[in-house]
Each structure stands twice: as C-alpha cells, then as structure tokens.
Design a protein around this motif. Sequence first.
Motif, PDB file in Angstrom:
ATOM      1  N   CYS A 163       0.840  -1.177   0.000  1.00 15.51           N
ATOM      2  CA  CYS A 163       0.000   0.000   0.000  1.00 15.51           C
ATOM      3  C   CYS A 163       0.886   1.241   0.000  1.00 15.51           C
ATOM      4  O   CYS A 163       1.855   1.309   0.742  1.00 15.51           O
ATOM      5  CB  CYS A 163      -0.906   0.009   1.228  1.00 15.51           C
ATOM      6  N   ALA A 212      -7.505   1.671   0.956  1.00 14.65           N
ATOM      7  CA  ALA A 212      -7.093   2.028  -0.407  1.00 14.65           C
ATOM      8  C   ALA A 212      -7.349   0.861  -1.355  1.00 14.65           C
ATOM      9  O   ALA A 212      -7.279  -0.302  -0.953  1.00 14.65           O
ATOM     10  CB  ALA A 212      -5.615   2.401  -0.428  1.00 14.65           C
ATOM     11  N   CYS A 263      -6.226  -2.451   0.575  1.00 10.89           N
ATOM     12  CA  CYS A 263      -5.464  -2.348   1.812  1.00 10.89           C
ATOM     13  C   CYS A 263      -6.438  -2.490   2.981  1.00 10.89           C
ATOM     14  O   CYS A 263      -7.409  -1.749   3.071  1.00 10.89           O
ATOM     15  CB  CYS A 263      -4.749  -1.008   1.886  1.00 10.89           C
ATOM     16  N   CYS A 279      -6.137   0.954   5.464  1.00 14.92           N
ATOM     17  CA  CYS A 279      -6.648   2.293   5.169  1.00 14.92           C
ATOM     18  C   CYS A 279      -7.778   2.252   4.150  1.00 14.92           C
ATOM     19  O   CYS A 279      -8.392   3.277   3.868  1.00 14.92           O
ATOM     20  CB  CYS A 279      -5.522   3.188   4.658  1.00 14.92           C
ATOM     21  N   ARG A 305       0.169   4.085   1.084  1.00 17.52           N
ATOM     22  CA  ARG A 305      -0.045   4.957   2.250  1.00 17.52           C
ATOM     23  C   ARG A 305       0.214   4.259   3.574  1.00 17.52           C
ATOM     24  O   ARG A 305       0.180   4.873   4.625  1.00 17.52           O
ATOM     25  CB  ARG A 305      -1.487   5.480   2.220  1.00 17.52           C
ATOM     26  N   CYS A 306       0.413   2.919   3.550  1.00 18.67           N
ATOM     27  CA  CYS A 306       0.615   2.182   4.802  1.00 18.67           C
ATOM     28  C   CYS A 306       1.853   1.302   4.677  1.00 18.67           C
ATOM     29  O   CYS A 306       2.224   0.912   3.576  1.00 18.67           O
ATOM     30  CB  CYS A 306      -0.566   1.258   5.091  1.00 18.67           C
TER      31      CYS A 306
HETATM   32 ZN    ZN Z   1      -3.223   1.375   3.240  1.00 17.19          ZN
END
Ligand code: ZN
Length: 624
Positions: free
Chosen positions: A334, A364, A359, A362, A336-337
């Motif tokens: 991911c 996503a 994900c 989050c 963002r993670c």
């Molecule tokens: Zn994520």
Amino acid sequence: MQTDTPSQLPRSKLKSLLAIRDDAPRLSSEWLELMRFLASYYQRPLGESVIGSLPPRLRSVKPLPRKAVATSMASSPQEFKPAHTLTAAQADVVSRASASLGRFEAFLLHGVTGSGKTEVYLHLIARVLERGGQALVIVPEISLTPQLETRFRQTFPGAAIALLHSGLEDVARTSSWLAAARGDASIILGTRLAVLAPLPKLALVLIDEEHDTSFKQQEGLRYSGRDAAVYRAKLAGCPVLLGTATPSLESWSNWQQKRYVRLELPERAVPGARLPEVRVLDLRRETPEQGFTPSSVSAIAARLERGEQSLIFLNRRGYAPVLACEACGWAAGCARCSARMVMHAAAERSREPHGRLRCHHCGAEDAIPRACPTCGNVDLRPMGRGTQRIEETLGARFPAARLERIDRDSARRRSDLNRTLERAQRGEIDILVGTQLLAKGHDFPGLTLVVVLNADTALLSTDYRAAERLFAVLEQVAGRAGRRDRPGEVLVQTRYPEHPLFAALARHDYAGFAQSQLAERKAAGFPPYVFEAALRAEAPKLETAMRFLREAARRVDRPEGVQVYDPVPHVITRRAGYERAQLIMQSSSRPALQAYVGALGAQLFDAAHREVRWHLDVDPIEFD
Ligand SMILES: [Zn+2]
Ligand SMILES: [Zn+2]
C-alpha cells in the motif's frame, strides 16, 4: 430551569443558548454522572462525550421527525413464553442472580458453548419485567442482534423492545433512544453505544460475549462498553451479568479477587449434547494441498455424505494476502501504509473481472497490475490464502455442495448476512467458510465439523493478548459444532501441535489456560496486574510523532509508582499516510495512573499541536 447558577468559566468562553429541546425527555443527573465519569476516566471533553452518545438526530436543534417522537411503545410485559424449561444448572444461576435484583452485584456467568446462556438471560429479564424495570442487553456485534431480537420477541410478545446500534436508520435509532430514555422500552438490546442511553428504570444489565474486544470503542471517547456497563449497573444499583464461554482475563481476575461472583454452566443444555472433540493436525506430517490436509478433506466429505454441515474457519478475508512476483521478489504494497495489499477476487464486483487489490488498514484500492512494476514479469502470483480462495478450492473439490462464505466482504449488506445465517440454521448450506464473524454466538443445529485452517499467525504474535484472543476465538468457533444430539468434531491444522494452547483447547480447559496466562502476565508485569494507558501520536514524519511523545512525557512530573516507557513506532508504522508511534504508561495503582494521565491530557489539550494528531487510550487493547 435554573438560570442563576454562576459559571466558573470567563464570560468570553460561554456560548449562548440557541434553543431548548422539549421534544426529548430530560436527562437525569445519574446519566450525567455516568457521562462525567466516562469523560474523565477516558480523557475526553465532557461536551464531546455527551454529544457523541446521542443519536445523530438529537445532536442538532432541529425538531425531531414526527415519526420518531410519535412511535409509542406500549408494553404489556407480563406475558412470558419461554421455549424451554431450565436445566438444574440454569435454574441455579437464575435464582442466584435474581436474588440480587434491587442492588448492585457483578456476576461472571461462565458457561460452556451451547450451555444455554440465552435461556438464563430470558428468565432473568422476565423477573425484571415483572417488577416494571428495564433490562439492558449488550452484544459485541450488530450481527448478533437479529437472533436475540427474535428470541426476545417470541418470549416476551407484549414487551416493548428497543434496538440500539449504529446499523439502524436515523429515525429508527432516534425513536429507540427516546423509548429507552422515557422508560417506555422494557428491553434495550444493542451494541456498546446502548450503554450510553438514558435508562430511568434500569434494573438489570446483561453483557453477552463479555470477552469480545469489539466492546472497546477505538475512536473519540475510547470507552470499554463492558466496563462502562458494569459501572452503570453500580450507579443504578442493579445486578450485572457478564456471560461468556471464555472469560476475559480481566474478568477472570476480577472473580479471583472477589469483585465478581462466578456462576457456572459447565455442561451443554441439550440432553446428550457434549462439547466437541478437538484434534490437532500436524502440518509438518500431513502436507496440505491448497490449504487442506487429507484428513480435513475426508472429514468434510464424510459430513457431506451424512448430510451434516461443516464450518471452515480462517481469519483472513480476501483471495490472497499477498500478490508477488517470483522473478524479482516484488510484492504489492500500500502506498499509504507499511502493509501489503490484499488481493480480492472479482466475485463481489462483477465490473472488475480481475479483482482488486485492497489495503485492509486504510481501505485504499488499486487495480491488479498486468505485469510486475519492477521487472515486467507478467506472471504475478497470489501467495497464501484468504476466505475467497478457500471458497474457490472447496467449490472445485465438492462441486455438488451448497457452499457459502461469510466475512465482512460477503456481509456488506446486513440483510444478506442475516439471510445467509438463517439459511445455515435451517440446514440449507453444507459448507460454511468464514472469519470470526461466524464464530460469535451463532447456533447452527446441523453443524458437526469445524476445520481451523491457520491459527499459527496468532501464536507468533508479539502482542501479549494474542494467545488469550486465539483461545477465545478457537473455543468459540469450536463451540459451533455438535450442539444437538450428533457429536461435533474440531480439526485444527497447525505447525505447532505441541503448543500448550492446543492442549488446553482439546480439554476445553479454560480455567487451566487462564491460570497459565495469568501467571505469565504477572511475571511480565502486564494487565490485569498493572493498569495501562497509551499516548499515541501520528504525523507525516515519524520523527515529529516521536518528538511530540518524548516532550509530552517530559513536561509532566511523574509520580511515584507510575512507569512511563520510551515512545516506540507502531508495528504497522505508516497508516493512511501518517507515521504512528505511542508511549505506554503503567502503574499498579489505578488512581496514580489516572492522575498522571489526567495531568498529561490537560497539558496536551491546552497547547496547540498542529503538526501531530494525538489521543490518549486508557485500558488500551489494540497495539498495532
Ligand atoms: Zn493502506
Ligand atoms: Zn518482478
């Protein structure tokens, strides 16, 4: 209304009154005391906590929809139609607990799976309704409410039952809340938010599946619905009963310290029904094929032949937890993670013939790449197994079987989930594949086999609560098997067959398991032998969050007996674009810890912290 109470606040901080609600009942001082206690204990502003506890409609000054106010709940609670007579053990529990109606007493109802805890609840509620009181029943999951609601309506055809959970439509939730607050509803059934409703005639509190971690709210007012419910019973001066087959170690230790009275239902309620036999399958000896050992496959085949149900338990949804390139080692992550993307098959979204990457931290989503973004290899492989892939495997292996998957993806729509559960109860499904959504409280009469696919990840966890949770979920899911006359069997596939947890599970020996866990906790200085709080911070850069935590701890004097650990990043450090860290505070004295956390909170609320988001979590249970 009083107008002359002087305020301690400067005039500039006071706001003008916009309107006074006269379409809702007045909130009692007892209720305000509950909210005050929760706000101070869990370190949130009182106003925010109070507003957050109200149904959305009541948070504004707009008049209530007429439908919500007009719905009247007339109650003729005398009618009581129990479906069964009580067993001797159940009758003992009912008479012991009902002896304390009218005063506070906390009971831990430790009943094995299938021991008929619900029957006990019904008889206790009947005693409360006779006296014109209100009974509050809380469950960890919304999905558990329909089954209980049906039982309640059949047993108490005249009683007004109010449902309170976040899955209700606005108007329905508001009218339930009003009926509870006016004292019109005699049975209030809901999730943790129901604990915060005003209940002027509260006479009994029942907490079902008390060990369940869903009782803890993970945002805003981070309260434990279970602990708040116990406190609430104390305020109302009424008994509270915490029911479970696998008590939380906190509750078990509360019993050992004589704060709770333990009541026991050691046997299944249906005559002849015994606890299922648990067998551990050694994955090092039996090589699994597509996730299943030969023993598991033949056990399922035998059930199909006999027309009995099987449940395949796997606590991992999606198709595969990892999508990887074997040529260069790339795996879909991911953006963002700090976590992998989970591959989901197309079944739920027909517009995406190849499925999606999602994900689980989050939310996503991404398309599945046609080729490896690093080396261009077009042969990307799903690694590992989720519920969708297991469903696919079983579908291919047993094409004639009626197969159904139950997890948070298949249960997006609540009505679908309820329909599937009802079909399973009627025996119209041969094989159920599911996550712990299936483990909780459901009663499938025809189910005689449970296969547990991968329990091992939890055994390897660094979280000291992982073993407690694993034991609970396995005992719960095992408890779905053999609840009637036909004996149940549970197969656990593992690489660690000699692990003491499985030995305790095979003996259904919760007490022994709890004893060894508590000894470990005591030696290591973990709850319930100490009290804990966490200060968490998140920021775009990890160093910002770490600095914030270090400075926060430095600014408040630490009293004797409070331990404050160095800040550490979360295991999954980055989530939704934020780097996360926390510091843990501990003390063997709850008041000392409360004082310290209070001072820390006051100090942080006063200063402006634009660069970080932070919160305090008292009695935290999640550390990822
Ligand atoms: Zn994520
Ligand atoms: Zn590659």
